[in-house]
Write a protein that holds these residues in place. Structure first.
Motif, PDB file in Angstrom:
ATOM      1  N   ARG A  23      -0.410  -5.722   6.594  1.00  0.00           N
ATOM      2  CA  ARG A  23      -0.968  -5.357   7.902  1.00  0.00           C
ATOM      3  C   ARG A  23      -1.399  -3.899   7.953  1.00  0.00           C
ATOM      4  NH1 ARG A  23       4.539  -5.967   8.607  1.00  0.00           N
ATOM      5  NH2 ARG A  23       5.709  -4.132   9.323  1.00  0.00           N
ATOM      6  N   ALA A  24      -0.943  -3.096   6.983  1.00  0.00           N
ATOM      7  CA  ALA A  24      -1.388  -1.703   6.921  1.00  0.00           C
ATOM      8  C   ALA A  24      -2.903  -1.614   6.729  1.00  0.00           C
ATOM      9  CB  ALA A  24      -0.675  -0.965   5.789  1.00  0.00           C
ATOM     10  N   LEU A  34      -8.053   8.148  -1.506  1.00  0.00           N
ATOM     11  CA  LEU A  34      -7.390   7.493  -0.383  1.00  0.00           C
ATOM     12  C   LEU A  34      -6.550   6.296  -0.835  1.00  0.00           C
ATOM     13  CD1 LEU A  34     -10.276   7.519   2.250  1.00  0.00           C
ATOM     14  CD2 LEU A  34      -8.108   8.766   2.420  1.00  0.00           C
ATOM     15  N   PHE A  35      -6.875   5.721  -1.981  1.00  0.00           N
ATOM     16  CA  PHE A  35      -6.210   4.504  -2.426  1.00  0.00           C
ATOM     17  C   PHE A  35      -4.690   4.661  -2.542  1.00  0.00           C
ATOM     18  CE2 PHE A  35      -4.846   1.647  -5.928  1.00  0.00           C
ATOM     19  CZ  PHE A  35      -5.074   0.436  -5.291  1.00  0.00           C
ATOM     20  N   LEU A  88       0.801   3.159  -0.638  1.00  0.00           N
ATOM     21  CA  LEU A  88       2.075   3.568  -0.040  1.00  0.00           C
ATOM     22  C   LEU A  88       2.267   2.901   1.317  1.00  0.00           C
ATOM     23  CD1 LEU A  88       4.610   5.327  -0.040  1.00  0.00           C
ATOM     24  CD2 LEU A  88       3.226   7.188   0.921  1.00  0.00           C
ATOM     25  N   ALA A  89       1.196   2.835   2.119  1.00  0.00           N
ATOM     26  CA  ALA A  89       1.294   2.203   3.439  1.00  0.00           C
ATOM     27  C   ALA A  89       1.612   0.712   3.315  1.00  0.00           C
ATOM     28  CB  ALA A  89      -0.016   2.411   4.201  1.00  0.00           C
ATOM     29  N   ILE A  90       0.981   0.028   2.363  1.00  0.00           N
ATOM     30  CA  ILE A  90       1.252  -1.395   2.167  1.00  0.00           C
ATOM     31  C   ILE A  90       2.689  -1.598   1.680  1.00  0.00           C
ATOM     32  CG2 ILE A  90       0.616  -3.418   0.796  1.00  0.00           C
ATOM     33  CD1 ILE A  90      -2.267  -2.357   0.805  1.00  0.00           C
ATOM     34  N   HIS A  91       3.144  -0.709   0.826  1.00  0.00           N
ATOM     35  CA  HIS A  91       4.516  -0.814   0.329  1.00  0.00           C
ATOM     36  C   HIS A  91       5.520  -0.719   1.473  1.00  0.00           C
ATOM     37  CE1 HIS A  91       8.230   0.814  -1.639  1.00  0.00           C
ATOM     38  NE2 HIS A  91       7.953  -0.163  -2.485  1.00  0.00           N
ATOM     39  N   ARG A  92       5.224   0.111   2.460  1.00  0.00           N
ATOM     40  CA  ARG A  92       6.171   0.320   3.564  1.00  0.00           C
ATOM     41  C   ARG A  92       6.004  -0.704   4.688  1.00  0.00           C
ATOM     42  NH1 ARG A  92       6.488   6.946   4.416  1.00  0.00           N
ATOM     43  NH2 ARG A  92       7.569   7.371   2.455  1.00  0.00           N
TER      44      ARG A  92
END
Length: 392
Positions: free
Chosen positions: A178-179, A164-165, A170-174
């Motif tokens: 707050r992701a 999952l990491f 990827l979510a934090i990068h985008r």
């Protein structure tokens, strides 16, 4: 392309916390083997069984630590290189521990018979046990999750979190940090769904769903958040912030351990423990606690905590059996005292063998993963630029 291993910078206090996490695991299992004797204060703390939660938070912290130190790394995160390092680092020691757990009882039977004592051969693991454990999927099966070594169900959880990491990165990068709040919301919704939808008993059916990667994602995200906050904070938190974090840690422990009717549905325990251990990590890094947990014995144990964890349960269990059957000790505080002294020494000795022969070579093997030229993060299987300071 360079084949040189990336340099690493270990944080002594984090090794100390890893040692404390292992010691909490060891204390809980040996307390159980000793018949759960009542020891004022100690029994109530040990009996909370918070050890896997501590490890999950530390895992999130350590994995995200390089990105918290240098946010530009998010631009060149390489999923393939990351997974290669993780697999090289953890799989072979885990397999060796499985082999040890299977061979140990059979070896003890041979020893007992050579000494002229009666001993029965222990049943071998089933095919389902072996396949599910070797593929890290045993947590998905009620019949196999604790089939070889009861404490190693957490290895299936760890592997799910490793997978999952990259999605979280990827979510934090985008969307930024707050992701992580979004990940916590997803985990809470998942746990609510499990509580509503699972028809089986709370243990083990609901427990196994809740112990999955999605079920413990809030604690993993809390560890990642702790890495961000720890390196954004001033070197000296100041008395007010320190007091606030300490109070928050105490309140989180209360939320996690109090009996709330709503906890049948909401994962208050995991939310509370995630916040508690995230606060502990930040306080340790940014206050005088760092010197306390960085003492040499704790650092030494923390560096080898993975090997010690992998072998501790079968070693402590059979030692407790030997103490009761041949040493004349009954279950109780006397047996617990022996397990917490002699037993710990024996576990460390066995774990040290695993560390020297398997884990340490695997650490070097993982560090030797070639570093490639940077590529955009959004590309599938993107390669990364050389990293500085990535934890082993």
């Amino acid at each position: 392309m360079s084949s040189q291993p990336a340099p690493t910078r270990r944080i002594d206090s984090i090794d100390g916390l890893r040692a404390l996490a292992f010691l909490s695991v060891f204390a809980f299992h040996t307390w159980e083997f000793a018949g759960r004797p009542y020891v004022p204060v100690i029994s109530s703390v040990v009996g909370q069984n918070i050890r896997p939660d501590f490890f999950v938070v530390l895992t999130g912290f350590v994995l995200y630590l390089p990105f918290a130190r240098d946010g530009s790394r998010l631009d060149s995160f390489a999923t393939r290189s990351y997974l290669t390092r993780r697999l090289r680092r953890i799989v072979l020691p885990y397999y060796a521990a499985l082999a040890f757990a299977v061979a140990l009882p059979q070896g003890l039977v041979i020893l007992m018979r050579l000494l002229g004592r009666d001993a029965s051969w222990q049943p071998w693991p089933s095919a389902g046990d072996l396949v599910s454990h070797l593929t890290f999927t045993h947590l998905f099966f009620v019949d196999h999750w604790d089939g070889i070594n009861g404490s190693l169900w957490t290895m299936s959880l760890e592997m799910q979190l490793y997978l999952l990491f990259p999605l979280l990165v990827l979510a934090i990068h985008r969307w930024g940090v707050r992701a992580l709040l979004g990940a916590i919301v997803v985990a809470v919704l998942f746990r609510v769904g499990v509580a509503v939808a699972v028809d089986g008993p709370r243990f083990p059916d609901e427990f196994l769903w809740g112990a999955s990667g999605l079920g413990r994602l809030m604690e993993f995200a809390a560890g990642m958040g702790a890495a961000v906050l720890a390196f954004r904070a001033r070197p000296d938190l100041g008395r007010l912030r320190t007091a606030g974090l300490a109070l928050g840690a105490l309140c989180s422990y209360w939320v996690a351990t109090a009996r709330w009717p709503i906890s049948e549905v909401l994962p208050l325990r995991e939310l509370g423990l995630g916040a508690l251990f995230a606060a502990v990590v930040i306080l340790t890094l940014r206050t005088g606690l760092s010197r306390v947990v960085s003492v040499l014995p704790l650092r030494w144990v923390g560096l080898r905590a993975y090997s010690l964890f992998l072998v501790h349960q079968p070693v402590a269990w059979y030692l407790s059996e030997a103490m009761t059957k041949f040493g004349g000790l009954e279950q109780g505080t006397g047996l617990l005292a022996v397990l917490w002294t002699v037993g710990l020494v024996v576990v460390v000795a066995v774990g040290l063998v695993l560390w020297l022969t398997v884990e340490q070579p695997c650490i070097r093997w993982a560090r030797a993963v070639p570093q490639r030229r940077p590529a955009p993060l959004d590309a599938v299987g993107a390669e990364s630029r050389p990293r500085q300071g990535e934890p082993a």
